[in-house]
Design a protein around this motif. Sequence first.
Motif, PDB file in Angstrom:
ATOM      1  N   PRO A  30       0.959  -1.259   0.025  1.00  0.00           N
ATOM      2  CA  PRO A  30       0.020  -0.057   0.107  1.00  0.00           C
ATOM      3  C   PRO A  30       0.630   1.131   0.119  1.00  0.00           C
ATOM      4  CG  PRO A  30       0.211  -1.063   2.185  1.00  0.00           C
ATOM      5  CD  PRO A  30       0.805  -1.962   1.420  1.00  0.00           C
ATOM      6  N   ARG A  31       0.178   2.249  -0.445  1.00  0.00           N
ATOM      7  CA  ARG A  31       0.839   3.693  -0.349  1.00  0.00           C
ATOM      8  C   ARG A  31       1.152   4.262   0.850  1.00  0.00           C
ATOM      9  NH1 ARG A  31      -1.608   7.740  -4.579  1.00  0.00           N
ATOM     10  NH2 ARG A  31       0.440   8.674  -4.538  1.00  0.00           N
ATOM     11  N   ARG A  32       0.257   4.084   1.564  1.00  0.00           N
ATOM     12  CA  ARG A  32       0.275   4.452   3.100  1.00  0.00           C
ATOM     13  C   ARG A  32       0.635   3.335   3.843  1.00  0.00           C
ATOM     14  NH1 ARG A  32      -3.642   7.368   0.722  1.00  0.00           N
ATOM     15  NH2 ARG A  32      -3.343   9.700   1.044  1.00  0.00           N
ATOM     16  N   SER A  33       1.151   3.315   4.994  1.00  0.00           N
ATOM     17  CA  SER A  33       1.331   2.211   6.032  1.00  0.00           C
ATOM     18  C   SER A  33       0.272   1.977   6.776  1.00  0.00           C
ATOM     19  CB  SER A  33       2.477   2.810   7.137  1.00  0.00           C
ATOM     20  OG  SER A  33       3.924   3.133   6.454  1.00  0.00           O
ATOM     21  N   ILE A  34       0.080   0.834   7.376  1.00  0.00           N
ATOM     22  CA  ILE A  34      -1.112   0.211   7.991  1.00  0.00           C
ATOM     23  C   ILE A  34      -0.544  -0.376   9.354  1.00  0.00           C
ATOM     24  CG2 ILE A  34      -3.054  -1.387   7.794  1.00  0.00           C
ATOM     25  CD1 ILE A  34      -2.774  -1.288   4.840  1.00  0.00           C
ATOM     26  N   LEU A  35      -1.095  -0.168  10.518  1.00  0.00           N
ATOM     27  CA  LEU A  35      -1.068  -0.485  11.713  1.00  0.00           C
ATOM     28  C   LEU A  35      -2.141  -1.383  11.905  1.00  0.00           C
ATOM     29  CD1 LEU A  35       0.694  -0.588  14.279  1.00  0.00           C
ATOM     30  CD2 LEU A  35      -0.753   1.091  15.130  1.00  0.00           C
ATOM     31  N   PHE A  36      -1.906  -2.731  12.255  1.00  0.00           N
ATOM     32  CA  PHE A  36      -3.004  -3.697  12.538  1.00  0.00           C
ATOM     33  C   PHE A  36      -2.966  -3.653  14.087  1.00  0.00           C
ATOM     34  CE2 PHE A  36      -1.520  -4.861   8.374  1.00  0.00           C
ATOM     35  CZ  PHE A  36      -2.692  -4.920   7.778  1.00  0.00           C
ATOM     36  N   LEU A  37      -4.021  -3.200  14.829  1.00  0.00           N
ATOM     37  CA  LEU A  37      -3.955  -3.124  16.280  1.00  0.00           C
ATOM     38  C   LEU A  37      -5.076  -3.815  16.905  1.00  0.00           C
ATOM     39  CD1 LEU A  37      -2.898  -1.275  18.524  1.00  0.00           C
ATOM     40  CD2 LEU A  37      -4.512   0.461  18.037  1.00  0.00           C
ATOM     41  N   ASN A  38      -4.694  -4.723  17.847  1.00  0.00           N
ATOM     42  CA  ASN A  38      -5.478  -5.515  18.634  1.00  0.00           C
ATOM     43  C   ASN A  38      -5.571  -5.015  19.926  1.00  0.00           C
ATOM     44  OD1 ASN A  38      -4.311  -7.925  16.714  1.00  0.00           O
ATOM     45  ND2 ASN A  38      -6.506  -7.416  16.651  1.00  0.00           N
ATOM     46  N   VAL A  39      -6.373  -4.222  20.598  1.00  0.00           N
ATOM     47  CA  VAL A  39      -6.128  -3.596  21.777  1.00  0.00           C
ATOM     48  C   VAL A  39      -6.604  -4.580  23.032  1.00  0.00           C
ATOM     49  CG1 VAL A  39      -5.961  -1.353  20.943  1.00  0.00           C
ATOM     50  CG2 VAL A  39      -8.254  -2.346  21.511  1.00  0.00           C
ATOM     51  N   THR A  40      -6.015  -4.215  24.288  1.00  0.00           N
ATOM     52  CA  THR A  40      -6.569  -4.966  25.279  1.00  0.00           C
ATOM     53  C   THR A  40      -7.503  -4.097  26.287  1.00  0.00           C
ATOM     54  OG1 THR A  40      -5.666  -6.032  27.431  1.00  0.00           O
ATOM     55  CG2 THR A  40      -4.519  -4.332  26.739  1.00  0.00           C
ATOM     56  N   GLY A  41      -8.121  -4.619  27.247  1.00  0.00           N
ATOM     57  CA  GLY A  41      -8.948  -3.646  28.240  1.00  0.00           C
ATOM     58  C   GLY A  41     -10.287  -2.913  27.485  1.00  0.00           C
ATOM     59  N   GLU A  42     -10.618  -3.188  26.579  1.00  0.00           N
ATOM     60  CA  GLU A  42     -11.843  -2.417  26.024  1.00  0.00           C
ATOM     61  C   GLU A  42     -13.067  -2.797  26.893  1.00  0.00           C
ATOM     62  OE1 GLU A  42     -15.752  -1.980  23.652  1.00  0.00           O
ATOM     63  OE2 GLU A  42     -14.849  -3.618  24.727  1.00  0.00           O
ATOM     64  N   GLU A  43     -13.105  -3.993  27.413  1.00  0.00           N
ATOM     65  CA  GLU A  43     -14.270  -4.278  28.165  1.00  0.00           C
ATOM     66  C   GLU A  43     -14.298  -3.600  29.608  1.00  0.00           C
ATOM     67  OE1 GLU A  43     -16.764  -5.548  26.960  1.00  0.00           O
ATOM     68  OE2 GLU A  43     -16.184  -7.026  25.679  1.00  0.00           O
ATOM     69  N   LYS A  44     -12.958  -3.003  30.045  1.00  0.00           N
ATOM     70  CA  LYS A  44     -12.707  -2.398  31.392  1.00  0.00           C
ATOM     71  C   LYS A  44     -12.926  -0.954  31.042  1.00  0.00           C
ATOM     72  CE  LYS A  44     -11.820  -6.505  32.696  1.00  0.00           C
ATOM     73  NZ  LYS A  44     -12.939  -7.236  33.137  1.00  0.00           N
ATOM     74  N   GLY A  45     -13.159  -0.395  29.834  1.00  0.00           N
ATOM     75  CA  GLY A  45     -13.383   1.182  29.627  1.00  0.00           C
ATOM     76  C   GLY A  45     -12.534   1.656  28.822  1.00  0.00           C
ATOM     77  N   LEU A  46     -12.447   0.844  27.447  1.00  0.00           N
ATOM     78  CA  LEU A  46     -11.643   1.414  26.317  1.00  0.00           C
ATOM     79  C   LEU A  46     -10.096   1.680  26.686  1.00  0.00           C
ATOM     80  CD1 LEU A  46     -14.107   3.726  24.576  1.00  0.00           C
ATOM     81  CD2 LEU A  46     -14.096   0.922  24.715  1.00  0.00           C
ATOM     82  N   LEU A  47      -9.618   0.887  27.612  1.00  0.00           N
ATOM     83  CA  LEU A  47      -8.123   1.150  28.289  1.00  0.00           C
ATOM     84  C   LEU A  47      -7.168   1.082  27.258  1.00  0.00           C
ATOM     85  CD1 LEU A  47      -8.948  -0.362  31.976  1.00  0.00           C
ATOM     86  CD2 LEU A  47      -9.248   1.918  31.101  1.00  0.00           C
ATOM     87  N   GLY A  48      -7.119   0.099  26.691  1.00  0.00           N
ATOM     88  CA  GLY A  48      -6.002  -0.159  25.530  1.00  0.00           C
ATOM     89  C   GLY A  48      -6.085   0.761  24.761  1.00  0.00           C
ATOM     90  N   SER A  49      -7.117   1.191  24.074  1.00  0.00           N
ATOM     91  CA  SER A  49      -6.928   2.256  22.993  1.00  0.00           C
ATOM     92  C   SER A  49      -6.741   3.675  23.595  1.00  0.00           C
ATOM     93  CB  SER A  49      -8.324   2.228  22.180  1.00  0.00           C
ATOM     94  OG  SER A  49      -9.456   2.316  23.020  1.00  0.00           O
ATOM     95  N   GLU A  50      -7.341   3.735  24.634  1.00  0.00           N
ATOM     96  CA  GLU A  50      -6.608   4.934  25.277  1.00  0.00           C
ATOM     97  C   GLU A  50      -5.164   5.048  25.604  1.00  0.00           C
ATOM     98  OE1 GLU A  50      -7.480   7.309  29.546  1.00  0.00           O
ATOM     99  OE2 GLU A  50      -8.798   5.724  29.015  1.00  0.00           O
ATOM    100  N   TYR A  51      -4.765   3.931  25.847  1.00  0.00           N
ATOM    101  CA  TYR A  51      -3.113   4.031  26.221  1.00  0.00           C
ATOM    102  C   TYR A  51      -2.626   4.237  25.029  1.00  0.00           C
ATOM    103  CZ  TYR A  51       1.254   2.802  27.910  1.00  0.00           C
ATOM    104  OH  TYR A  51       2.665   3.199  28.236  1.00  0.00           O
ATOM    105  N   TYR A  52      -2.861   3.456  23.869  1.00  0.00           N
ATOM    106  CA  TYR A  52      -2.189   3.841  22.571  1.00  0.00           C
ATOM    107  C   TYR A  52      -2.452   5.197  22.038  1.00  0.00           C
ATOM    108  CZ  TYR A  52      -0.933   3.963  17.672  1.00  0.00           C
ATOM    109  OH  TYR A  52      -0.004   4.039  16.654  1.00  0.00           O
ATOM    110  N   SER A  53      -3.539   5.772  22.160  1.00  0.00           N
ATOM    111  CA  SER A  53      -3.813   7.388  21.844  1.00  0.00           C
ATOM    112  C   SER A  53      -2.984   8.186  22.666  1.00  0.00           C
ATOM    113  CB  SER A  53      -5.390   7.535  21.880  1.00  0.00           C
ATOM    114  OG  SER A  53      -5.831   7.814  23.274  1.00  0.00           O
TER     115      SER A  53
END
Length: 495
Positions: free
Chosen positions: A325-348
């Motif tokens: 692909p022209r742009r890069s792709i990050l395939f992201l499987n996060v933890t802690g979603e069921e506890k309050g979107l915690l993994g994606s919050e940490y990544y952001s």
Amino acid sequence: MKKRIWISGALSFLLSFNLSAQDAGVVKYASTITASDLEKHLTYLASDELEGRNTGDKGQKMAAEYLVEFYKGLGLAGPVDGSYLQKFNLVSVSYPEVTLTVGKQKLVNNKDFVFLGDGDLKKAAKVELVFLGLASEENMKKVDVKGKLVGLWAIGSRSQTVIQDIMKAGAAGIVIVTMEGQANFDRIANRYQSLSGTGRLGFEEPTKQEPVFLVSSDKMAALFDTPVETLKEAAKNNPESIKAQKASYLVKKQNKVVPTENVMAYLEGTDKKEEVLVISSHYDHVGINSKGEINNGADDDGSGTVSVMEIAEAFATAAKEGKKPRRSILFLNVTGEEKGLLGSEYYSEHPIFPLANTVNNINIDMVGRIDYEYQNAENKDYVYVIGSEMLSSHLKVINEYNNITYTNLILDYRYDAADDPNRFYYRSDHYNFAKHNIPVIFFFNGVHDDYHQPTDTVEKIEFPLMTKRAKLIFHTAWDLANRAERTPVDGTNDR
């Protein structure tokens, strides 16, 4: 209105320019997404062996290992200094002793009340319980809340905002009713009872002396020795008519560090490699319930996780054949979603790639089933699409074009409404990208009787439909990764 007209016109333009002109190469790579592969991966991830993938537990870490080995096998890179894991610590907060006494009534935790707040006391606090009812300016003038436990009737209000307002006014704590009916309260109390041994998972924060006790409407009436209907009327404009009660409470707190990890794999792009498309799902679930039953989480969100895996395989296959692909792709499987979107919050908050360079987030959470709305429909080939036109006027058009060209699913936007009572826009990991003004698109199949139940198992997954949904997501991702310009941010995250 103008925005909607533009979108319709833009879609018409795209279709007239290249009506259903399928790219044979892209179709070839999409064909690597198969029902048999999805089923193979999901059969393991949603097996009893993984014990419901509870955040920080053995099963979640086994799932992480499985994902890492899969991405390694595809030849994708580990973007965290060569690792596929973004490790971080959460804290499990438990309250081994919480008491509440009003007058001569000694209330039982997770039966008569549910403790929602925070606190840590060496000895019981003795206070008055006063009734404020609705947290209006008029009521605040009539009832002195400073240093008191404050009885709130917050039905129909955003209770968290109300709680903060009352605490800022000097209250010692809150006793709150958020819904009427004993049965509604009992469901919440039973859930908290089942979770009482595990603690609340989150990021470490200083202790706030902010005790909040949720009670039923009937229990609130009993505490003030007043009929429910009388209390409801007093809540509106004469809360001072309700006699204050003597009360005491005790809260003791305990913290335990819980290590966990996001899993990610990276495919570097070509001429636009500094720009990154994130394709996400959460791979955790809710573990084992109080009865010892395993919540396998096949749909939530095993289905999204294996869809990300198969989409990654399609892109990796293309890359091996010289079609990166022209742009890069990050395939992201996060933890802690069921506890309050915690993994994606940490990544952001700790992004591996700058958020300014993150062009879009495609989030996949529950795409393996048919929900209540479609279970009796003649055409069940649907998917709910949420958030696609919130931040960019182009994203919805691009997804619709790829759907018409390749998959012909029903794209249902009913949960994309600003007044959606389910608030799905806030309830999955895309939100932690949207709040940073990154255009998002969230794919979802809706809820069903097995949602967060031990019966959310692999044999109930609709694999042919799930395959079609995953292929749509791949086609949209391929388009976003390869188009000349990134989608503009011309909207506002106003929810």
